[in-house]
Design an enzyme around this catalytic site. Structure first.
Site, PDB file in Angstrom:
ATOM      1  N   GLU A 128      46.903 -64.657  46.592  1.00 29.33           N
ATOM      2  CA  GLU A 128      46.976 -65.288  45.269  1.00 29.33           C
ATOM      3  C   GLU A 128      48.426 -65.660  45.077  1.00 29.33           C
ATOM      4  OE1 GLU A 128      48.005 -66.199  41.994  1.00 29.33           O
ATOM      5  OE2 GLU A 128      47.623 -64.185  41.217  1.00 29.33           O
ATOM      6  N   CYS A 131      51.979 -66.964  37.265  1.00 35.06           N
ATOM      7  CA  CYS A 131      51.649 -67.808  38.416  1.00 35.06           C
ATOM      8  C   CYS A 131      50.903 -69.069  38.009  1.00 35.06           C
ATOM      9  CB  CYS A 131      50.846 -67.019  39.442  1.00 35.06           C
ATOM     10  SG  CYS A 131      49.344 -66.270  38.778  1.00 35.06           S
TER      11      CYS A 131
END
Length: 514
Positions: A219, A253
């Site tokens: 991720e 993110c």
């Protein structure tokens, strides 16, 4: 660092790994009741210590209480609860789809744990990107090693101490440390590795996993663009976008990284952002309890240098304080593609605006770069939204919202290409840590049908095999299909022809009256 934050000795890591391996082999983690017990212990580990985690998040990140609850603590509890509600169903053996050839063999899919899994979590959301993943791995019946970041020492120390108190340490362990400890962990074979962080380290994790043939999910992140339609709900757009960028000081993110707007709309959009900024921070964004801080002096310096070197025009914010690692919410307009702000993922509270002559120009820019973790669009026009989503690739695609989708119930969270691989949250996290083991149980009488497979091979056996196994297909196509004509196009033609017919009928009536 905190006095409590003592790295796990390197020579203990192998001992911990072997203990977990032995416990997993014993089958202790597999029974559904024991999984449920561990999940409830994990839930109460967090629920009983909310205030302590609020304090550590403030110490590590300067995190305001509201952000600590909304972005880390509460969504973690919600994820555990949804896992508790669903994991027994997810873990059930499934029958394969019906097949006339294979159904007599009773084909099933067994849901089995992968073994010992390694979760390497980041600093920016040290709870939400750790605890729900622990829940997924436990629910799937695995043993778990957590390697939290060393950049949040207070939170990591608390997590490690509480894990020893609440969880079965023969199945779940927290390793405290930095690069040497992570490197040591990557020497072992894992049922699965999940890494959350930057792409540079992600490549190293993937390479290390390849050496031991350990499956890896990544991720990562990237520069998530925001397309703003000039006909958007301007106030709502400005509020949600500025919040999404300022939350956690931009260290998210999926944070909106830069904005693409039509050139003639840029000033109107900037004014809306300025109005919202004054509403959000009537005193100062740096006031106590209003804004997170950069995680480290190095992070502050990197983002501050981007701000210093931009050729764009700062139209909002721009205030910094090196001693407290504070960078205020900042908007920079007239940013060009070659600007330093467009050279890397910002991961800070700076929002560049890149004006374009057309949305097609913006799409071309986005598609010429790595696929981001998210693509955002603010518009009330369905066609505008569809154009952006249909002509880009990203981990997720959001309209009229920012950053909250990783916590959305029922949706997978993950990237594509350089922004990551694999999916988690909810059932998707359970599936990531689960091996789908195919199984058949063929009765003896099947040899009356499949006896042709045994030697000696003969022409008659080949013919018998063909009758049973040779599939038929639709007719061979005569060429590629014609260009698709949308329903909307057919609707327009139908309306036109109907109007033409009605007009013709009226003209005929008039002619007959004459």
């Amino acid at each position: 660092m905190s006095d409590q934050f003592v790295f796990t000795p390197l020579d203990e890591i192998e001992k911990i790994y072997n203990e977990l391996k032995a416990t997993f082999a014993s089958g202790k983690s597999r029974p559904i009741p024991y999984r449920r017990y561990q999940l409830l212990q994990l839930a109460y580990m967090l629920k009983d210590n909310i205030k302590l985690f609020e304090n550590t998040l403030e110490a590590d990140l300067g995190r305001p209480q509201l952000e600590a609850r909304m972005l880390d603590i509460d969504p973690s509890l919600v994820e555990i609860k949804s896992t508790l509600a669903g994991f027994e169903k997810w873990a059930r053996q499934e029958s394969a789809p019906f097949s006339i050839n294979f159904s007599p063999m009773r084909p099933v899919i067994r849901k089995e744990p992968k073994g010992i899994v390694l979760i390497i979590s980041p600093f920016n959301y040290p709870l939400f990107l750790t605890i729900p993943l622990m829940a997924s791995a436990i629910a799937a019946g695995n043993a778990v090693v957590i390697k939290p970041t060393e950049n949040t020492p207070a939170t990591t120390a608390l997590l490690a101490n509480l894990a020893e108190q609440y969880l079965d340490t023969s199945l779940v362990r927290v390793i405290k440390g930095g690069v040497p400890e992570t490197t040591k962990l990557l020497e072992y074979t894992w049922g699965h590795i999940l890494y959350t962080g930057g792409g540079k380290v992600g490549k190293l994790i993937a390479a290390a996993g390849a050496k031991t043939l350990s499956p890896v999910s990544l991720e990562l992140g990237g520069k998530s663009p925001v397309f703003v339609d000039s006909k958007c709900d301007l106030k709502m757009t400005a509020k949600r976008l500025l919040w999404g960028k300022a939350a956690n000081a931009g260290q998210t993110c999926v944070a909106p990284d830069y904005v693409i707007v039509q050139r003639d709309f840029q000033e109107t959009f900037v004014e809306a952002l300025q109005d919202v900024y004054r509403e959000f921070y009537p005193y100062k964004a740096s006031a106590s309890g209003q804004m997170s801080r950069m995680i480290s002096p190095q992070a502050f310096t990197r983002v501050n240098n981007l701000l210093k070197n931009t050729k764009g025009t700062i139209v909002l914010g721009g205030d910094t304080d090196e001693t407290t690692k504070y960078i205020g919410p900042t908007v920079v307009k007239d940013v060009k593609p070659e600007d330093c702000l467009m050279s890397e993922e910002i991961f800070g509270p700076i929002l560049p605006i890149m004006p374009v002559s057309s949305i097609d120009e913006g799409l071309a820019y986005v598609n010429a770069h790595d696929h981001p973790l998210s693509v955002y669009v603010f518009s009330q026009d369905s066609a505008f939204k569809a154009k952006i989503f249909d002509n880009t690739q990203s981990g997720s695609a959001l309209a009229n919202e920012t950053i909250i989708h990783p916590a959305a119930y029922g949706l997978p969270f993950g990237g594509v290409g350089p922004s990551g691989s694999g999916y988690h949250t909810g059932k998707y996290g359970f599936d990531m840590f689960t091996h789908l083991r195919s199984s058949l149980d063929a009765p003896g009488w099947l040899d009356m049908l499949l006896g042709f497979r045994y030697p000696p091979y003969t022409a008659a056996k080949i013919k018998a095999m063909g009758r049973l196994m040779n599939p038929s297909f639709p007719a061979r196509p005569k060429g590629p299909p014609k260009a698709h004509v949308s329903r909307a196009s057919w609707s327009k033609w139908f309306t036109f022809l109907l109007a033409l017919a009605l007009a013709g009928g009226l003209m005929k009536r008039q002619f007959l009256k004459m």
